[in-house]
Design a protein around this motif. Structure first.
Motif, PDB file in Angstrom:
ATOM      1  N   HIS A 430       0.885  -1.240  -0.023  1.00  0.00           N
ATOM      2  CA  HIS A 430      -0.072  -0.085   0.001  1.00  0.00           C
ATOM      3  C   HIS A 430       0.758   1.342   0.064  1.00  0.00           C
ATOM      4  O   HIS A 430       0.308   2.278  -0.733  1.00  0.00           O
ATOM      5  CB  HIS A 430      -0.755  -0.052   1.071  1.00  0.00           C
ATOM      6  N   ILE A 433       1.896   1.909  -3.407  1.00  0.00           N
ATOM      7  CA  ILE A 433       1.004   2.402  -4.269  1.00  0.00           C
ATOM      8  C   ILE A 433       0.344   3.727  -4.066  1.00  0.00           C
ATOM      9  O   ILE A 433       0.258   4.602  -4.943  1.00  0.00           O
ATOM     10  CB  ILE A 433      -0.357   1.394  -4.162  1.00  0.00           C
ATOM     11  N   TRP A 446      -3.947  -3.484  -9.280  1.00  0.00           N
ATOM     12  CA  TRP A 446      -4.196  -4.238  -8.000  1.00  0.00           C
ATOM     13  C   TRP A 446      -5.093  -5.312  -8.492  1.00  0.00           C
ATOM     14  O   TRP A 446      -5.925  -5.437  -8.797  1.00  0.00           O
ATOM     15  CB  TRP A 446      -4.575  -3.712  -6.926  1.00  0.00           C
ATOM     16  N   ASP A 448      -6.135  -7.875  -6.438  1.00  0.00           N
ATOM     17  CA  ASP A 448      -7.439  -8.259  -5.538  1.00  0.00           C
ATOM     18  C   ASP A 448      -7.089  -9.558  -5.127  1.00  0.00           C
ATOM     19  O   ASP A 448      -8.182 -10.301  -4.787  1.00  0.00           O
ATOM     20  CB  ASP A 448      -8.514  -7.890  -6.069  1.00  0.00           C
ATOM     21  N   GLY A 459       0.252  -7.183  -8.069  1.00  0.00           N
ATOM     22  CA  GLY A 459      -0.246  -6.272  -8.903  1.00  0.00           C
ATOM     23  C   GLY A 459       0.893  -5.511  -9.839  1.00  0.00           C
ATOM     24  O   GLY A 459       2.079  -6.206  -9.913  1.00  0.00           O
TER      25      GLY A 459
END
Length: 777
Positions: A430, A433, A446, A448, A459
């Motif tokens: 995170h 990102i 991403w 998931d 990702g």
């Protein structure tokens, strides 16, 4: 799929019905229908009950209900599920009798629901193409986006057969599927793309090597092994290190191991599961770069290639992809030829990835092929007119292939790999990102996935920009790389060239301007007369190395700008160098009289700064960030001045080094990152020599062929070592004059003033100001 989803197990507690498949419909309006038939309970969810016609006939779910049967409506959970009977009909039945609404009525069935399947669904959604996915995991990455998700194994023949009934065409997003079942389905008329024969060849890497070698495609040497004896013979034949590979289920570095000597062979074999697992050996390939080409093949066999890219691996997993690859045009042509020949030998439509080795002697060898979209093609979503995912759908549906060319000058893809497991891993991802969302040209994907672990692909981030340098700089910012380290990774986009180091004091102005705007450059000596072969090699390779503009200093006959311009498509700006004979006028006239068809721009004599400013404007026309820097900090370039003695003098060192990555053994001039400040008022020749020796010590790591030292005051004056020594000599003379002057200004006891030639008409009270001596600095 014979095993039912555990979330539905209470409904089947007594006696499970005949083999069923768990299906998830992707729709905003979902309702649950329960049948009153208690002998065989079914939990059924349909996409839209308002348009779902239930009569006394068989419906698309394969269930029979009496007319006007009442159903209790239940509120659907977040996803929709239904059990489908074994005799359910295909969603494509009768498609030929229906008009095509939109792009295609055909349902594309994808075996596998990983990140590749997810991005296929994203591409399909733009054209409203229905994609059904088959995957063992209910919450696989593709499940949230597919038109219909079926939980079942793509290695289970029964599950694949049932899944095929719902689809108009079958394709794969992973090659490790039940190819035998696909072959049987093809015999029954089921459309599979690419063909089962292709899947079978690629599933077995040894069989793949045999196939491509039979079609004359260049490969590393390989041989099958059955026991330790044959393995030892292979080691004697190929030498060490020795690459040992599994024939099947090998990807992302799994199934490969290296033996560095004969003693390591037994342990390496054990780590790969033993000889019974199926092994073969490849000769170790010392490659310069790993390349990849995405090739699309239509149903009629025509081929379309994407740009050649370079893949950079970390722990045997694809880490970074650079597009286009920084290789010569000859290598790109060779890579495309190998890739097209390899895919031309296979059957079926779709997108294929061809992974290649570029060796030190310029060979391009095929490593392996994937019969599906690939990690090395992720960047095409943002960088190309047609992504590899849309292209795959076009190919398997028989639609015209799209344009694979890049719509941006450069792109770079960075895989988001798990750095840790659990919540720590999600936190670290995170943070990456968040930084990416603040970077111009960056797009985050991403997947998931519900679970994170080390080195798992979670990702990716694609960064597009106006140049290779720009996207690399943005990636460095994303990864928070050290400035010095990142500067080594940036490819120069401007080349400053000159005939000899005597032109450096003039051409240094161009380097300073480029540094002001943060434009990466290289500075090198290229003589049209003394080293014509080097000039020829430099000019031909400049574009492939990422150079976009060339600034060429020209003295005397001024052949350098014109000869370079005749060998490269890049824009060339000539800088006339002031000469002793005609003060640079001859150089200027030579440049402006270039024949038609060989354009060379020019500037005023000795005005290298303007040449650099022109280069910056040319680059900024395709680089919004550079335009912003131009508007914000347009420099006021003034004429060079002599040292004033008020600012510190800085020693800067340039060296002639070898660029092994770009031009082989071709040397080029590089700033060696050595800077030493000195106090001008107390500077002497001894201090100058000490500074020079200190500079040489600092740059020894670069092992320059030769080094040049220049001196600056701020960013104004530029002097060579020889000129600096002369300045110091004049400074010493100046100090002597000052001492004489001070001695002359001191009155003697007799009242006579020796500063007066006539020694008569001046008095000690005379306040007339005398013009001070001017400093040579």
């Amino acid at each position: 799929m014979r095993r039912l989803n555990p979330t539905l197990s209470p409904l089947y507690a007594q006696k499970p019905p005949t083999p069923k498949m768990l299906v998830r419909f992707s729709s905003a309006a979902n309702c649950a229908l329960t049948s009153s038939d208690h002998n065989q309970d079914h939990l059924i969810f349909v996409p839209n009950p308002l348009v779902f016609h239930l009569g006394g006939r068989r419906n698309p779910l394969g269930l029979s209900f009496p007319r006007k049967k009442k159903f209790s409506m239940l509120r659907s959970p977040s996803r929709v599920r239904s059990s489908i009977k074994e005799d359910g009909i295909s969603s494509s039945d009768g498609e030929q009798d229906l008009p095509i609404h939109g792009v295609s009525n055909t349902v594309v069935g994808v075996l596998g629901g990983g990140q590749l399947g997810r991005m296929l669904c994203q591409a399909a959604s733009k054209m409203a193409i229905k994609v059904a996915t088959l995957d063992p995991l209910e919450n696989c990455p593709a499940s949230a986006l597919s038109y219909e998700h079926v939980v079942g194994s793509f290695n289970d023949g029964d599950a694949i057969r049932e899944f095929a009934k719902r689809c108009g065409v079958l394709t794969v997003e992973i090659e490790h599927v039940d190819a035998v079942t696909l072959e049987l389905l093809e015999q029954q008329g089921i459309d599979c793309q690419p063909k089962a024969s292709t899947i079978k060849i690629i599933q077995d890497k040894y069989l793949q090597k045999v196939h491509f070698s039979q079609h004359g495609i260049p490969l590393p040497d390989f041989v099958q092994i059955d026991d330790l004896t044959t393995l030892e013979k292979a080691g004697d034949l190929f030498g060490y290190p020795l690459m040992i590979k599994s024939k099947r289920l090998a990807y992302d570095g799994r199934g490969n191991a290296v033996a560095y000597n004969k003693e390591e062979l037994p342990s390496v074999v054990t780590s790969l599961g033993g000889f019974a697992h199926g092994l073969y050996v490849e000769r170790w390939t010392p490659f310069l770069k790993e390349l990849s080409v995405i090739v699309a093949r239509s149903r009629d066999g025509s081929l379309s290639c994407y740009s050649v890219v370079e893949t950079i691996h970390k722990d045997n997993i694809c880490h970074i992809v650079e597009s286009p690859a920084n290789v010569s045009e000859e290598v790109k042509i060779l890579a495309n030829d190998v890739a097209q020949k390899a895919i031309g030998s296979l059957e079926g439509a779709g997108v294929f990835a061809v992974e290649l080795f570029l060796t030190k002697d310029g060979q391009v060898l095929l490593n392996e092929v994937a019969p599906r979209p690939h990690n090395s093609g992720h960047h095409t979503i943002e960088s190309c007119y047609t992504s590899q995912y849309e292209q795959h759908l076009r190919a398997v549906l028989g639609l015209p292939l799209g344009d694979p060319s890049m719509k941006v000058p450069a792109a770079i893809m960075y895989n988001i790999l798990g750095e840790d497991k659990g919540e720590t891993g999600f936190y670290l991802a995170h943070q990456l990102i968040k930084r990416a969302l603040n970077i111009s040209g960056a797009t985050v994907h991403w997947y998931d996935k519900p679970e994170i672990r080390k080195q798992r692909k979670m990702g990716h981030i694609t960064i597009v920009g106006p140049s290779r340098n720009a996207v690399k700089a943005r990636l460095n910012k994303l990864l928070q790389r050290d400035t010095i380290e990142s500067s080594k990774l940036v490819t120069p986009c401007v080349a400053i060239i000159m005939g000899s180091d005597s032109d450096l004091p003039t051409m240094k102005d161009a380097a300073e301007v480029l540094e002001t705007f943060g434009v990466p450059f290289e500075l090198t000596i290229v003589s049209a007369h003394r080293t014509p072969e080097r000039m020829y090699s430099f000019a031909l390779s400049a574009k492939e190395r990422g150079i976009q503009v060339i600034i060429a200093g020209a003295g005397g006959a001024a052949h350098l700008p014109g000869m370079v311009a005749s060998l490269t498509p890049l824009p060339v700006i000539g800088v006339p160098i002031k000469t002793s004979s005609m003060s640079g006028v001859d150089s200027l006239l030579s440049i402006v009289q270039m024949p038609k068809g060989i354009p060379v721009a020019t500037v005023a004599i000795g005005n290298a700064a303007n040449a650099a400013l022109l280069a910056v404007r040319m680059l900024a026309s395709a680089d919004a960030d550079l335009w912003a820097r131009w508007d914000k900090s347009f420099p006021k370039i003034s004429e060079k001045r002599r040292f004033s003695g008020s600012n510190p003098i800085r020693l800067i060192c340039f060296g002639l080094v070898h660029d092994y990555d770009g031009l082989g053994s071709l040397p080029y001039m590089e700033r060696l990152r050595c800077s030493i400040e000195m106090e001008p008022r107390t500077l002497n020749v001894e201090q100058l020599n000490n500074a020079r020796e200190a500079a040489m010590d600092v740059v020894q790591e670069k092992e320059p062929i030769e080094a040049s030292i220049i001196f600056t005051e701020g960013k104004k004056a530029v002097l060579t070592m020889r000129e600096m020594e002369k300045k110091i000599e004049r400074q010493n003379q100046f100090h002597k004059l000052v001492e004489i002057k001070e001695a002359l200004e001191v009155p003697n006891t007799s009242g006579d003033y020796p500063c007066s030639p006539n020694n008569s008409e001046e008095s000690p009270d005379d306040n007339t100001r005398k013009e001070p001596l001017s400093s040579p600095f």
